[in-house]
Design a protein around this motif. Structure first.
Motif, PDB file in Angstrom:
ATOM      1  N   ARG A 154      44.380  43.941  30.264  1.00 44.99           N
ATOM      2  CA  ARG A 154      43.567  42.859  29.695  1.00 44.99           C
ATOM      3  C   ARG A 154      43.704  42.841  28.170  1.00 44.99           C
ATOM      4  NH1 ARG A 154      39.340  40.571  32.472  1.00 44.99           N
ATOM      5  NH2 ARG A 154      38.058  40.603  30.595  1.00 44.99           N
ATOM      6  N   TYR A 158      45.352  39.782  25.801  1.00 43.38           N
ATOM      7  CA  TYR A 158      44.713  39.128  24.655  1.00 43.38           C
ATOM      8  C   TYR A 158      45.577  39.263  23.401  1.00 43.38           C
ATOM      9  CZ  TYR A 158      40.201  38.258  26.922  1.00 43.38           C
ATOM     10  OH  TYR A 158      39.205  37.795  27.728  1.00 43.38           O
ATOM     11  N   SER A 232      40.355  33.935  40.317  1.00 38.75           N
ATOM     12  CA  SER A 232      41.105  34.756  39.361  1.00 38.75           C
ATOM     13  C   SER A 232      42.600  34.685  39.632  1.00 38.75           C
ATOM     14  CB  SER A 232      40.632  36.205  39.433  1.00 38.75           C
ATOM     15  OG  SER A 232      39.281  36.306  39.065  1.00 38.75           O
ATOM     16  N   TRP A 291      41.648  31.868  30.824  1.00 36.72           N
ATOM     17  CA  TRP A 291      40.557  32.846  30.670  1.00 36.72           C
ATOM     18  C   TRP A 291      39.210  32.163  30.894  1.00 36.72           C
ATOM     19  CZ3 TRP A 291      44.828  33.957  27.396  1.00 36.72           C
ATOM     20  CH2 TRP A 291      45.330  35.255  27.494  1.00 36.72           C
ATOM     21  N   GLU A 295      36.260  33.625  33.754  1.00 35.12           N
ATOM     22  CA  GLU A 295      35.427  34.707  33.237  1.00 35.12           C
ATOM     23  C   GLU A 295      34.058  34.184  32.822  1.00 35.12           C
ATOM     24  OE1 GLU A 295      37.604  37.073  30.445  1.00 35.12           O
ATOM     25  OE2 GLU A 295      39.055  37.709  31.951  1.00 35.12           O
ATOM     26  N   THR A 531      34.217  41.334  27.288  1.00 33.57           N
ATOM     27  CA  THR A 531      34.539  40.524  28.460  1.00 33.57           C
ATOM     28  C   THR A 531      34.328  41.290  29.761  1.00 33.57           C
ATOM     29  OG1 THR A 531      36.886  41.151  28.455  1.00 33.57           O
ATOM     30  CG2 THR A 531      36.249  39.235  27.138  1.00 33.57           C
TER      31      THR A 531
END
Length: 666
Positions: A154, A158, A232, A291, A295, A531
């Motif tokens: 993750r 990012y 997801s 995203w 999320e 997150t």
């Protein structure tokens, strides 16, 4: 100046260590949905076997047929294996008939609406509690090795997004010449590679991450197929498709765009820049949406507004931090960078910070909600840490803007000097060209008189080298010329680097931008942890629901006045039930006269009835303990609900009365 590289390496190692420590503290991921209720409740003792078990969560969850298991005292499954949705956030699973008495175990494992795994277990009993040999399988959803790897992936995703989007935006919007600079190209390509690799890893690990947590399940194609059918999985698949479009964008940016820029066709460059800007913005927004749609932004209040705000937030972060990284690389690795490019990035960074402040304020309100959640929850504390890091970044950025202004003035002065030198060179070239024809005539005249032998006029070693047989001189001259050209280029590059490194303004800007990039690395780690942390608003709501349930299921005290119609038939019964929840309770009864003095009566009986569930009346006959005091132990309240409590008081052989009062128990 020789200490720059070691300092750079040491700072990078320190930042990596801090980031690793933060990420290590982030695993396993905190769940974002909580079990707020069940029927039967945890620890409840029911009189008859229920036909189903229901679970209520704080938000919507993704739940499969095998997500809820009910085990009997011997550890055997007694559920139907089919989970149904009974409305809201409540889910049910049917039970087999003919269940024995004893303690049953309910285990559940679901995925919250913001993609994080949630698991837990509780027990209830039929008839009376008993020993149980039920053993839950060793599942580690969201934790263990897979959980740690998932967290790292993750973070890398990012970081890759920031480098890809921010680097490309820096080139198109601030420094078009940078498209032809190899270090800058490596930044953008590295971002694309990191994001693509991390997305593939997340997609493969997703099934194991939300179920068993076993490393061996990473390559389970059955789990992968199930993941692709989830929200997801759809987001990760969409991200891969958008990355394919991003690869084409990068190829055009560092291919056709560089070629057109070198050719100097302003119209074609302008058109291509516009097309790349529009296409890049669409791809970047789409990547950000992968995203947002899976999320935090996709759940909770105002999800329709929160998702586009989240995309804006991600794009602003990428433009700021990605551009900052690219600027840092340009200052350290590029031969030179124009002052106008630094000024443009300064304006982009300021605009990005404004967008970040606005979207961050909204997201903070949405995810935290109250001041108590800001200081009393882990999410709120991490958010405060993030705000502090942003404040530090802004402080360092203020120094960077000062160095930017000074460097821009220096670069502008250098550009003016270069322009003057170029003009002088053009003037000299024009003068030389005007004298060239006479020289040529003179050379032609002398050439007709006497041929000049090879090597004439050359002295020393050069003459020896020239006086070779045949065309040796002509063969060696080009190679030597190329070697000399390379040497001159190397010397010129070294001289240029020394001059560049010796510039105090550039050195100051390098240090401040390097410090900004270092804080940005830690900021990105904190953001990644955020997150995977339960939002403060959700945590407080779940805690409030639990507290409300506990307050409702606390010790129960009722006062029931009675009057049998006789002189000695008036008084009050005080009933106390402890702990006042489902399962086993202890009951005390006190009979008092109107003045508050205890007195005895021939008989007191109690009955509990839950009309909504057609339970009861459940009679309780307490034992006499002392004057005006009766008690009963092991009073069973099978399920929670609004119970009718009926107390019958007999004051003589023929005088009695029943008083009724409703009370919420459990």
């Amino acid at each position: 100046m020789k200490t720059i590289a070691p300092r750079f390496r040491h700072l990078v190692l320190l930042l990596l260590a801090v980031t690793g420590a933060l990420l290590a503290g982030a695993a396993p991921a905190a769940a974002h949905a909580a079990l707020t209720g069940s029927d039967p409740k945890q620890g409840a003792v029911v009189e008859t076997a229920p036909r189903q078990v229901s679970l209520t969560f704080s938000e919507d969850v993704a739940i499969s047929d095998d997500a809820v298991r009910v085990l009997d005292p011997a550890g055997k499954r007694v559920d139907s294996g089919k989970v149904g949705h009974s409305g809201g956030t409540t889910y049910t699973v049917g039970l087999h008939s003919g269940l024995p008495d004893g303690t049953f175990t309910v285990a559940y494992q679901v995925v919250s609406a913001d993609s994080h795994p949630v698991s837990g277990a509780f027990t209830f009993s039929i008839g009376a509690p008993s020993k149980t040999t039920a053993v839950l399988s060793d599942q580690n959803a969201g934790g263990g090795v897979v959980g740690a790897l998932y967290g790292v992936a993750r973070y890398v995703s990012y970081a890759g997004f920031i480098l890809l989007v921010g680097g490309a935006a820096f080139v198109l919007g601030c420094w078009p010449r940078g498209a032809g600079i190899k270090p800058v190209q490596r930044i953008v390509v590295t971002g694309w590679t990191a994001l693509t690799t991390a997305t593939l890893a997340l997609l493969l690990m997703r099934g194991s991450y939300t179920t068993s947590g076993a490393v061996g399940d990473i390559f389970d194609m059955t789990l992968l197929g199930e993941v692709l059918q989830t929200k997801s999985g759809a987001a990760l698949t969409s991200r891969l498709l958008l990355l394919a479009a991003a690869a084409l964008f990068v190829a055009v940016l560092f291919g056709a765009y560089v070629k057109r820029t070198e050719e100097g066709d302003e119209k074609e460059v302008k058109d291509l820049t516009f097309g790349l800007a529009v296409g890049g913005a669409v791809v970047a927004a789409g990547l950000g949406a992968t995203w947002a749609m899976a999320e935090h932004a996709s759940t909770g209040i105002q999800a329709g507004l929160a998702m586009p705000v989240d995309v804006l937030h991600l794009l602003a972060v990428a433009a700021w931090l990605g551009g900052l990284t690219t600027l840092l690389v340009a200052l350290y690795r590029a031969p030179s960078i124009e002052g106008s490019a630094v000024r443009r990035y300064s304006r982009v960074a300021f605009s990005s910070v404004v967008v970040l402040a606005a979207t961050g304020l909204y997201q903070s309100w949405r995810q935290v909600g109250t001041w108590s959640a800001l200081t009393g929850t882990r999410y709120g504390q991490l958010l405060l840490l993030k705000v502090g890091l942003v404040a530090v970044l802004l402080g360092i950025g203020w120094f960077s803007r000062r160095w930017t202004g000074r460097l821009s003035e220096r670069l502008s002065a250098e550009a003016a000097e270069v322009a003057e030198a170029a003009e002088a060179a053009r003037t000299a070239a024009t003068t030389e060209n005007s004298a060239a024809p006479a020289t040529v005539v003179e050379q032609r005249t002398s050439a007709t008189k006497k041929p000049v032998p090879v090597g004439a006029g050359v002295q020393g070693d050069d003459a020896d080298a020239a006086e070779t047989e045949g065309g040796g001189a002509r063969d060696e001259a080009p190679g030597r010329a190329a070697q000399l050209a390379r040497q001159r280029a190397a010397v010129a590059t070294a001289r240029q680097k020394r001059v560049r490194d010796g510039d105090p303004h550039r050195f100051g800007l390098r240090r401040s931008v390097l410090a900004e990039a270092g804080v940005a690395v830690v900021l990105l780690a904190v953001t990644t942890i955020l997150t995977t942390t339960e939002p403060g608003r959700t945590e407080e709501e779940a805690a409030s629901a639990t507290a409300a349930a506990q307050s409702q299921s606390g010790p129960l005290s009722l006062k029931l006045p009675f009057d049998t119609g006789t002189k000695e038939g008036k008084g009050t019964v005080v009933l106390e039930l402890d702990p006042g929840r489902t399962g086993t309770n202890e009951m005390h009864l006190y009979v008092e006269r109107p003045g508050g003095r205890a007195f005895d009566v021939p008989e007191v009986k109690i009955a509990f009835t839950l009309e909504a569930r057609k339970l009861g009346p459940l009679p309780v006959v307490p034992d006499h303990i002392a004057t005006g005091h009766w008690a009963a132990s092991a009073v069973q309240i099978p399920v929670a609900g609004d119970w009718k409590v009926a107390v019958t008081v007999r004051t003589s052989d023929i005088d009695q009365v029943t008083v009724v009062k409703n009370a919420k128990i459990g």
